[in-house]
Each structure stands twice: as C-alpha cells, then as structure tokens.
Design a protein around this motif. Sequence first.
Motif, PDB file in Angstrom:
ATOM      1  N   ALA A 227      43.274  43.951  34.519  1.00  0.00           N
ATOM      2  CA  ALA A 227      43.078  42.658  34.885  1.00  0.00           C
ATOM      3  C   ALA A 227      44.409  41.719  34.731  1.00  0.00           C
ATOM      4  N   LYS A 228      44.226  40.610  35.694  1.00  0.00           N
ATOM      5  CA  LYS A 228      45.413  39.622  35.659  1.00  0.00           C
ATOM      6  C   LYS A 228      44.895  38.310  35.357  1.00  0.00           C
ATOM      7  N   GLY A 229      45.860  37.535  35.095  1.00  0.00           N
ATOM      8  CA  GLY A 229      45.414  36.083  34.767  1.00  0.00           C
ATOM      9  C   GLY A 229      46.711  35.369  34.731  1.00  0.00           C
ATOM     10  N   LEU A 249      39.819  35.389  35.361  1.00  0.00           N
ATOM     11  CA  LEU A 249      40.288  36.731  35.471  1.00  0.00           C
ATOM     12  C   LEU A 249      40.001  37.159  36.942  1.00  0.00           C
ATOM     13  N   ILE A 250      41.436  37.923  37.158  1.00  0.00           N
ATOM     14  CA  ILE A 250      41.375  38.339  38.509  1.00  0.00           C
ATOM     15  C   ILE A 250      41.604  39.824  38.645  1.00  0.00           C
ATOM     16  N   LEU A 251      40.449  40.394  39.408  1.00  0.00           N
ATOM     17  CA  LEU A 251      40.415  41.813  39.612  1.00  0.00           C
ATOM     18  C   LEU A 251      41.060  42.197  40.908  1.00  0.00           C
ATOM     19  N   GLN A 252      41.881  43.372  41.247  1.00  0.00           N
ATOM     20  CA  GLN A 252      42.331  43.612  42.317  1.00  0.00           C
ATOM     21  C   GLN A 252      42.250  45.264  42.502  1.00  0.00           C
ATOM     22  N   TRP A 253      42.076  45.790  43.657  1.00  0.00           N
ATOM     23  CA  TRP A 253      41.698  47.160  43.813  1.00  0.00           C
ATOM     24  C   TRP A 253      42.329  47.776  45.113  1.00  0.00           C
ATOM     25  N   ARG A 284      40.143  41.693  46.230  1.00  0.00           N
ATOM     26  CA  ARG A 284      40.246  40.924  45.245  1.00  0.00           C
ATOM     27  C   ARG A 284      39.191  40.019  44.776  1.00  0.00           C
ATOM     28  N   LYS A 285      38.964  39.649  43.549  1.00  0.00           N
ATOM     29  CA  LYS A 285      37.993  38.944  43.229  1.00  0.00           C
ATOM     30  C   LYS A 285      38.225  38.293  41.812  1.00  0.00           C
ATOM     31  N   GLY A 286      38.275  36.860  41.568  1.00  0.00           N
ATOM     32  CA  GLY A 286      38.188  36.191  40.614  1.00  0.00           C
ATOM     33  C   GLY A 286      37.105  35.404  40.047  1.00  0.00           C
TER      34      GLY A 286
END
Length: 714
Positions: A227-229, A249-253, A284-286
């Motif tokens: 996770a990124k933020g 919270l930022i999701l990336q794949w 990407r999804k936040g």
Amino acid sequence: MKRAIILFALVLFTTSLSAQNSVRYKFQVRIPTVGIEVLEEAQFFEGGNFSIPDVVFNHPPFNELYEAVKGGTFYLDDNSIQQDLYMEITMEGLNPLTGALYQLFQEPLFLNLRIDVWELPDNYNGPYPPAFDPTSPFYFNPGTGLELRVNKTDAFFAFLNQIGISPDEDLGFAFITTTGFSGNDITSTDTPEYVSFKTNHLSKFGGGRGHIHDVVIENQTIILSPAKGYSGSSDTPRLKLFFSPTDSLILQWDRFITDPNMKFKFGSSSGNYNLGELSVSGQRKGFIPGGAPYNLSTGRYYGLITNSIHNTFDEIESDYNADPAGIEFSNEIQFIIEAQNAPIPTSPKGEINDATPIFQWDAIPGVPAYWLIVSSTPFTVVSLPNGDVSVQGANILWNYITDKTTVQYGEVNPNSPYNEQAQPLLSGNEYNYTILNLYDDQDISFASTVFSGAFAFTYVAPQQIEKPQLVEPADSSEFIGTNEILFKWDPVQNANNYTIYLYQRVQSFAGNDQQIDLPIWNSTTTNTSISYPAITTLSKGSYVWNVIATDNSGNGALSETYLFTYDIEMGSFRVQAVNTETGDNLLGFNVEANAVSGGVSPANPFIVTNSTSYVDSLVVGTYQFVGSKTGFYDSTVTAEIVANGQTNLTIYLRPYPSIVSGTVIDQNNSPVEGATVKFTNLLTSDENSVTTNSNGEFSATIPKGTYKVTVTKP
C-alpha cells in the motif's frame, strides 16, 4: 521454477555519422522495484575487446546468469564502426509473452542479458544514454560486427541444466528466435571452449527456449504492490504501513484489469477477508479505509485482489485450482489503521519509594500490544515534516513488550529486541518513560509513531550511599584505533560492588531520526577499574559510560555520565528487503550484522520501520547480514564493507507458504482472548506460537508440514 535465457538481445540506436572507433560501456543489473545498479563502466576500442568483470554480486535470481556469463568477452571487429558507440549490457527479467520487464520470481520468466548500442555524434559529451532517434539508419559495415563469446565453464553448464538445455545439443541452435526479435544476419558457433553469437548487421535480435511459452503459472496471477499513501505535504505517494482513519490508501498492481468481478477483499487476520470488498479496475485504486462505507477501526488488516466469490485464502486457492483459466488472485498485502492517541499511564508518577514499581495504563481500543520504554534522562518528541516522529535524548534503561496494560519494572520479555536485565533505580534520580502502540506482539518494527508524551517519576530510597567519581577516560576523550580502553573511578565508602555501563549514542533508531543511548555492555566488579577490548567491539562513533556503586542492602548510586569518541576505518551500507514471491520491497524488517572477517558485530540489530531501505556504517570487514521479518524465513547475505565506500545489499525474504487460522472457544462457546496456540512440527520439532485476539481469533503463517496443535490459557 522454469527459467530461460535470452542470451543476446540487442537494440541499436543511431545518430549522425563520422569515423571514430571507441566504445564506452556500462555493465549493470536491473533490479525490479529498485532500479539499475552499475557494476562496471569503462571503454574499449575497435579491434579490441572487454570481458564481463568478476565482481561481488548477490542479486537472486540473476546470480546463476551472472556466473554463467562471467568472463564472457565482447569483441569488436576492426574497421567495423563509423562512429563512437555507447553500449549498455543489462541483466534483467522479461516476460517472453509480452517482452515487458517482469517482477522477480514470477513465471513465465526469461533471464535476459540485454545489450543496447547507440551511435554517437562527433564530440559527444552526454547525456548517456543518448536520446533515441528511430529515423537514423544502422551503420555497421556488412560482414563485420559485434561478437559475444561465452566460455563453457562449470557455471555455464550448471545454468544450462537449470533451464533445461542439454550440453549435448548444438548450442548454436539451442537459442531459437522468439516473438518480437529479428534474427537477420546472426551467426552462432558452438566450439569445445565457448559459444559465440555474432551479428553482421546489428539489428534487434535474441533467442530463448520455445517451451517457455507452455509454462503454467502456479501461484498468484496478479502482483499487488504494498500500500501507498501521502505523508506530510508531499504530493507523491510512497510506500506506507501506517494510516490514519482519514488517510487515502492507494493500491497498485502489475497489469490492466477489465474483469467486472475483480475485487479487493480485506479482513483483520491473514487469510481471512470477510470485512469488506471494493471493485477494482485498471491498474490503480484509492480509497479511505476509515471512511464510509468501510469505517475500519484501529487495527492491522490484510487484503488481496481476486474474482473468486469466497473470502478466505484457502477457498480462493481452491477455486483457482478448480478453474485456473477463470479465477485470479494476487498476493496478500497488509496495512494498519493506527490509533490517533497512545496510552497515558496511571502509575508510576511523582515521588515513589518502590525500587520495582508497577507500570499501569488504560488500553487503547484496537491496539494488540504495547512497548514500554524507560529512560534515565529526559527526552523530547519532535514531529518531522514527513509525518514521522523523532525521539531525542533518551538513555534507555529498560523496555518491555506486552499485550497487557500492567508490568513490573525489571521483568524480562524474550520477545523484546533488548532483553538485558534492567538497571536498578537510583535514589534521587528522575526517570522518564513512554508507552508506544505496537501492532505486533513480537516485532517492534510495527511500533506506531503516535506518542502521548514522556512521563516522569523520582525514586527515593530509605538509605543512600555516595555516587562514584569517574577518573578516566576523561569526559569528551578521543580514541583512534585504540586496542583497549581502561575505565577507572574513585572508591566509594560502604560500596559492595560496582557496575559499569557502556552505551552507544546513535542518531537513528527504529527507522526514525532520534538521538538515543543504546546499552552495548555492562560488567560488575569489586575493583575500581576495568579494561574493555575496544578494537574488536567498537565501531566509529560516540559512546557514553557511567558507574553504579551498590551497598550490601542493594541501594545504588549513579556517577555522572562521560562521553568519548572512537575512530576506526568505516564503510557504509544500504540494505533493503524484497519479498521473493512478489518482488516488492518490504517494510518492517530487522537486519543483524555478524562480522566473519575483520569488522565488529554490532550489539543491536538494525531496525527498519518507516522506509524500504536503511543506510548505516560498519567497521571495514566481511559480514553476514541476517534479515528477518514476521511471517518470513530468515535470509543471510555475505558482503564486504569497504573503506569510504558504500555496499548495496538486497536481502530476499521468502514468506511462510501456509496460512492457518481459526477461533478458540471455551465450553460455553465463548471466544477465548489471550490463549496461546502452539504448532509443533512432528518431523522437525520446530515450534510456532500465536496469541488469540479479543474475538478468540488467531492466524499463523508456518512452513508446510504435519503439526500437533495445542492451546493453553494462563
């Protein structure tokens, strides 16, 4: 894992023309999520050659490829080029189906030795590499060109065996052309001493084993990054473990998702994702975990991406095994919604007479454990611009990890990284302490940076003795490579013995910038002096020392604290940890450095909490670096620390492959909090234990095997 090699993939970029004949080159490795590490940079000339260098190299899974091609030689025919050239030779991983750079340890995977060549204009001074000009022609004379000759060493044959090529094959034809590469004008030669690949018209070309296209992906089909933020005022998200309830919270794949059934599912224990889900698409999804509709409270959470209808890892994996063409899932990640307040103690406070006081505080909802730190000096808490916290001035006497809200001074907990016996409290001294929220009951890498402040108490003993007067080394002394340091103090009337304490003053602790005195040595003696073997135990830095005199009744008196510096040849290192399953950088890991030749083994591990890498210094020598993290096997890397240089280390940690979860209930079917669930491997007798939460739930990651499971409750 099946792996193959595209042994020679070359791209040529050209600019204007003029007859010159030198080649500037870089030999490097491209490490996923980290970047390029240059191993050698030099120059050779037309009609000459250069060999792939023998360097200190430890970057799995590239080690086998490097050993196979090490010593291989590039030859450039005389009068074969019209311009100076710039060349980059890069070891990297590729997906052969797409040609895209691939994450480590993901199949299908080519280990690729890529060569990029640029023709340079006259009097070119950079940048390197030059800008790509697709309209320029290639200018290599027909009939001449660049040759790579790989020697048939034991390492070369070992690599062939690993990728499934028999040494009896004609190796010149073993590396066949694959999609996306042109084989025009490539000649190959298989001799008893070497295999040679030569191009006469330097165009993009390469090769690989055709059977790699039939590889079946056996594990996850999506690579989900940690996770990124956002932190502080930064506009760029970074890897982050701790989030406030209002943080994004930022999701990336790794690839573009179009399946409308794909969800990110999450839960409060590893392998169980029953708390919620959200649809994901694209790459990407936040979302805000603490906001509607999820409203996640304080705690540690686990999640993955899947299109399965089920909510446990076992069921999702079972769905995949039944329908591998239709079901997909990612690796599991974790994130923590941290409480916005830390414990405020109810005792001890003010003046006390008990030499072993009871520390008490109120529980913080959702926080599973606490880290109590006691200092003999006042310390301050400073908020940094990036959102981290700096603790400055602490001299740690004792610390304790617990899932309770009460503990007695001096207790020893083997789960604490610093489990030295506590120093006795000294009459008349003020002590400061704080209690941190901890989201793992065995790992301080999961300590929150939320502080409630430092709290003080003063111990007053019934009777007192005089404090020792320090003699040598004098305050602010300097030592340069001294073999032994003599510590000396004046005698104290009625003293039964003396205990000397030595601390290292550090500027970074648990991943934050903070000045702290860490205990590294103590010794009790009836004498008034003692020698210390500095040359084999001290690194370059600042140290402080003091002495406690103790009488027959156990009363103690502390001397003043003196500072000295020790100077010895040092080198720096940068260490990072990578998940072998996903190739992602890891947060929250520990590194222990053990000197094996020269050098000095630090008394304490390096703790990496709030970043994906850590930089520090060690005495010059060879070390074994042991990386550890909860839920992963330990991993060891051997490396040399060189004077005035930096050694870059990557420790690859392999996660435990099995997830076991459940609930402990009593005879009334009520959940049992605080029960210990122990797994004993019936073959190796290795043990793993976890503790149930307030709902009686537990989750453990353990190696595959057959286990005896026992549950106990104090």
